[in-house]
Write a protein that holds these residues in place. Structure first.
Motif, PDB file in Angstrom:
ATOM      1  N   ASN A  33      11.748 -13.232 -13.587  1.00  0.00           N
ATOM      2  CA  ASN A  33      11.233 -14.024 -14.700  1.00  0.00           C
ATOM      3  C   ASN A  33      12.076 -13.784 -15.947  1.00  0.00           C
ATOM      4  OD1 ASN A  33       9.051 -13.957 -17.210  1.00  0.00           O
ATOM      5  ND2 ASN A  33       8.858 -15.710 -15.853  1.00  0.00           N
ATOM      6  N   LYS A  34      12.623 -14.846 -16.503  1.00  0.00           N
ATOM      7  CA  LYS A  34      13.507 -14.739 -17.659  1.00  0.00           C
ATOM      8  C   LYS A  34      12.934 -15.394 -18.910  1.00  0.00           C
ATOM      9  CE  LYS A  34      17.703 -14.818 -14.800  1.00  0.00           C
ATOM     10  NZ  LYS A  34      18.992 -15.534 -14.548  1.00  0.00           N
ATOM     11  N   GLY A  35      12.054 -16.362 -18.755  1.00  0.00           N
ATOM     12  CA  GLY A  35      11.495 -17.059 -19.899  1.00  0.00           C
ATOM     13  C   GLY A  35      11.807 -18.544 -19.861  1.00  0.00           C
ATOM     14  N   LYS A  36      11.010 -19.315 -20.625  1.00  0.00           N
ATOM     15  CA  LYS A  36      11.159 -20.773 -20.634  1.00  0.00           C
ATOM     16  C   LYS A  36      12.543 -21.199 -21.091  1.00  0.00           C
ATOM     17  CE  LYS A  36       9.306 -25.030 -22.633  1.00  0.00           C
ATOM     18  NZ  LYS A  36       8.297 -25.648 -23.524  1.00  0.00           N
ATOM     19  N   GLY A  37      13.048 -20.548 -22.133  1.00  0.00           N
ATOM     20  CA  GLY A  37      14.370 -20.905 -22.636  1.00  0.00           C
ATOM     21  C   GLY A  37      15.442 -20.736 -21.572  1.00  0.00           C
ATOM     22  N   ALA A  38      15.369 -19.636 -20.836  1.00  0.00           N
ATOM     23  CA  ALA A  38      16.346 -19.384 -19.772  1.00  0.00           C
ATOM     24  C   ALA A  38      16.258 -20.447 -18.692  1.00  0.00           C
ATOM     25  CB  ALA A  38      16.119 -18.001 -19.180  1.00  0.00           C
ATOM     26  N   ALA A  39      15.045 -20.874 -18.353  1.00  0.00           N
ATOM     27  CA  ALA A  39      14.881 -21.939 -17.364  1.00  0.00           C
ATOM     28  C   ALA A  39      15.504 -23.239 -17.867  1.00  0.00           C
ATOM     29  CB  ALA A  39      13.399 -22.145 -17.051  1.00  0.00           C
ATOM     30  N   GLN A  57      15.958 -16.897 -24.751  1.00  0.00           N
ATOM     31  CA  GLN A  57      15.406 -16.894 -23.400  1.00  0.00           C
ATOM     32  C   GLN A  57      13.962 -17.392 -23.325  1.00  0.00           C
ATOM     33  OE1 GLN A  57      17.453 -15.255 -20.499  1.00  0.00           O
ATOM     34  NE2 GLN A  57      18.713 -16.215 -22.058  1.00  0.00           N
ATOM     35  N   ARG A  58      13.234 -17.342 -24.433  1.00  0.00           N
ATOM     36  CA  ARG A  58      11.834 -17.733 -24.386  1.00  0.00           C
ATOM     37  C   ARG A  58      11.586 -18.945 -25.267  1.00  0.00           C
ATOM     38  NH1 ARG A  58       7.824 -15.059 -22.436  1.00  0.00           N
ATOM     39  NH2 ARG A  58       6.494 -15.419 -24.242  1.00  0.00           N
ATOM     40  N   PHE A  59      10.523 -18.920 -26.072  1.00  0.00           N
ATOM     41  CA  PHE A  59      10.162 -20.091 -26.863  1.00  0.00           C
ATOM     42  C   PHE A  59      11.027 -20.251 -28.105  1.00  0.00           C
ATOM     43  CE2 PHE A  59       6.325 -19.166 -24.382  1.00  0.00           C
ATOM     44  CZ  PHE A  59       6.047 -20.425 -23.860  1.00  0.00           C
ATOM     45  N   GLY A  60      11.950 -19.324 -28.325  1.00  0.00           N
ATOM     46  CA  GLY A  60      12.907 -19.485 -29.422  1.00  0.00           C
ATOM     47  C   GLY A  60      13.897 -20.604 -29.181  1.00  0.00           C
ATOM     48  N   PHE A  61      13.849 -21.193 -27.979  1.00  0.00           N
ATOM     49  CA  PHE A  61      14.742 -22.312 -27.654  1.00  0.00           C
ATOM     50  C   PHE A  61      14.624 -23.434 -28.672  1.00  0.00           C
ATOM     51  CE2 PHE A  61      15.222 -26.528 -25.803  1.00  0.00           C
ATOM     52  CZ  PHE A  61      16.492 -26.464 -25.246  1.00  0.00           C
ATOM     53  N   GLU A  62      13.405 -23.768 -29.087  1.00  0.00           N
ATOM     54  CA  GLU A  62      13.183 -24.934 -29.946  1.00  0.00           C
ATOM     55  C   GLU A  62      13.909 -24.819 -31.292  1.00  0.00           C
ATOM     56  OE1 GLU A  62      11.940 -27.114 -28.188  1.00  0.00           O
ATOM     57  OE2 GLU A  62      10.619 -26.124 -26.761  1.00  0.00           O
ATOM     58  N   PRO A  63      13.682 -23.739 -32.075  1.00  0.00           N
ATOM     59  CA  PRO A  63      14.405 -23.648 -33.347  1.00  0.00           C
ATOM     60  C   PRO A  63      15.909 -23.442 -33.160  1.00  0.00           C
ATOM     61  CG  PRO A  63      13.092 -21.671 -32.973  1.00  0.00           C
ATOM     62  CD  PRO A  63      12.670 -22.673 -31.941  1.00  0.00           C
ATOM     63  N   GLU A  64      16.297 -22.748 -32.084  1.00  0.00           N
ATOM     64  CA  GLU A  64      17.735 -22.535 -31.875  1.00  0.00           C
ATOM     65  C   GLU A  64      18.451 -23.848 -31.576  1.00  0.00           C
ATOM     66  OE1 GLU A  64      20.966 -20.198 -29.028  1.00  0.00           O
ATOM     67  OE2 GLU A  64      18.891 -20.420 -28.359  1.00  0.00           O
ATOM     68  N   VAL A  65      17.926 -24.632 -30.624  1.00  0.00           N
ATOM     69  CA  VAL A  65      18.619 -25.864 -30.271  1.00  0.00           C
ATOM     70  C   VAL A  65      18.612 -26.840 -31.442  1.00  0.00           C
ATOM     71  CG1 VAL A  65      16.672 -27.185 -29.285  1.00  0.00           C
ATOM     72  CG2 VAL A  65      18.979 -27.489 -28.361  1.00  0.00           C
ATOM     73  N   THR A  66      17.536 -26.819 -32.233  1.00  0.00           N
ATOM     74  CA  THR A  66      17.468 -27.702 -33.403  1.00  0.00           C
ATOM     75  C   THR A  66      18.531 -27.320 -34.423  1.00  0.00           C
ATOM     76  OG1 THR A  66      15.094 -28.049 -33.068  1.00  0.00           O
ATOM     77  CG2 THR A  66      15.981 -28.560 -35.254  1.00  0.00           C
ATOM     78  N   ALA A  67      18.653 -26.033 -34.708  1.00  0.00           N
ATOM     79  CA  ALA A  67      19.652 -25.573 -35.683  1.00  0.00           C
ATOM     80  C   ALA A  67      21.069 -25.886 -35.214  1.00  0.00           C
ATOM     81  CB  ALA A  67      19.496 -24.071 -35.916  1.00  0.00           C
ATOM     82  N   LYS A  68      21.316 -25.686 -33.926  1.00  0.00           N
ATOM     83  CA  LYS A  68      22.679 -25.865 -33.420  1.00  0.00           C
ATOM     84  C   LYS A  68      23.046 -27.333 -33.261  1.00  0.00           C
ATOM     85  CE  LYS A  68      23.189 -21.262 -31.497  1.00  0.00           C
ATOM     86  NZ  LYS A  68      23.410 -20.390 -30.321  1.00  0.00           N
TER      87      LYS A  68
END
Length: 241
Positions: A75-81, A183-194
């Motif tokens: 298990n890695k997290g939603k972001g990793a998936a 790797q987890r729910f930080g995907f949303e702000p990271e992808v938005t910023a990038k």
């Protein structure tokens, strides 16, 4: 005319055996505008329930769907998936779909419209604009979403109304060109910023419905994920990491 022949649908899966067949039913019945075809990629993040066997049985029953099942051994997290699914996508555009029933795939066509009209490279589906159905749930969650979106906008100079939405549609070359780390729910702000820093990127937002779940119904995100989101907004948005 915008080239849009195939939509890659990336679905992160973690212990969704109870509802995954329902979302797959919706995707099987879905007809996209302009006869756009669907590439459905499911990424199982080491589920401990019957998610994998449920998906495999569904794929065997409906081979015409061409379901692609990718599996994490730990298990890695939603972001990793999502990283795994995005990396394997081959469609012209990529959209994210949760394995639960909070969002309606019929509304993909709403997100696709500004792309086909030649206006957008990235489209966010906002739960907080327009006149679509929106389940009334948690007051503090709505405040948290508003605060996170505000902070994200302050760092990216965007004017989104719903940064944390699941429904994000990306031109494939753009999202595959991002170096994503969370790797987890930080995907949303990271992808938005990038994605906001991509030169000349055109970002649109359309109103969508939202059929939210309670924790008893399987909702997983918690306050710790909100704290992590603030960290990610500062790291990727303000500091430009």
């Amino acid at each position: 005319m915008v080239q849009f022949r195939t939509l890659s649908i990336v679905i992160p899966v973690y212990n969704e055996a109870r509802t995954i067949h329902q979302i797959l039913d919706l995707l099987r019945e879905l007809r996209l505008v302009n006869d756009i075809t669907k590439e459905i990629i499911l990424v199982d993040d080491c589920s401990s329930d019957q998610s994998v066997t449920t998906i495999e049985a569904y794929a065997a029953k409906y081979p015409e769907m061409g379901l692609r099942l990718l599996r994490h051994q730990v298990n890695k997290g939603k972001g990793a998936a999502l990283h795994t699914g995005i990396r394997e996508a081959t469609g012209d555009y990529v959209i994210i779909q949760d394995a639960d029933l909070e969002y309606d795939p019929e509304e993909y066509n709403l997100l696709i419209k500004p792309v086909l009209r030649g206006f957008a490279d990235v489209v966010y589906g906002s739960r907080f604009m327009g006149g679509n159905p929106h389940r009334i749930l948690f007051f503090w969650h709505s405040i948290g979403n508003a605060v996170l979106t505000f902070l994200s906008n302050a760092c990216t100079d965007l004017n989104l109304t719903d940064m944390e939405t699941c429904y994000k549609l990306f031109r494939r070359d753009i999202v595959q060109g991002l170096k994503l780390e969370e790797q987890r729910f930080g995907f949303e702000p990271e992808v938005t910023a990038k994605v906001a820093r991509v030169p000349n990127v055109r970002i649109y937002e359309v109103g969508i419905s939202y059929y939210g779940r309670t924790y008893a119904e399987g909702k997983k995100i918690g306050w710790r994920d909100g704290v992590r989101a603030i960290y990610c907004i500062v790291k990727y948005g303000l500091l430009g990491a």
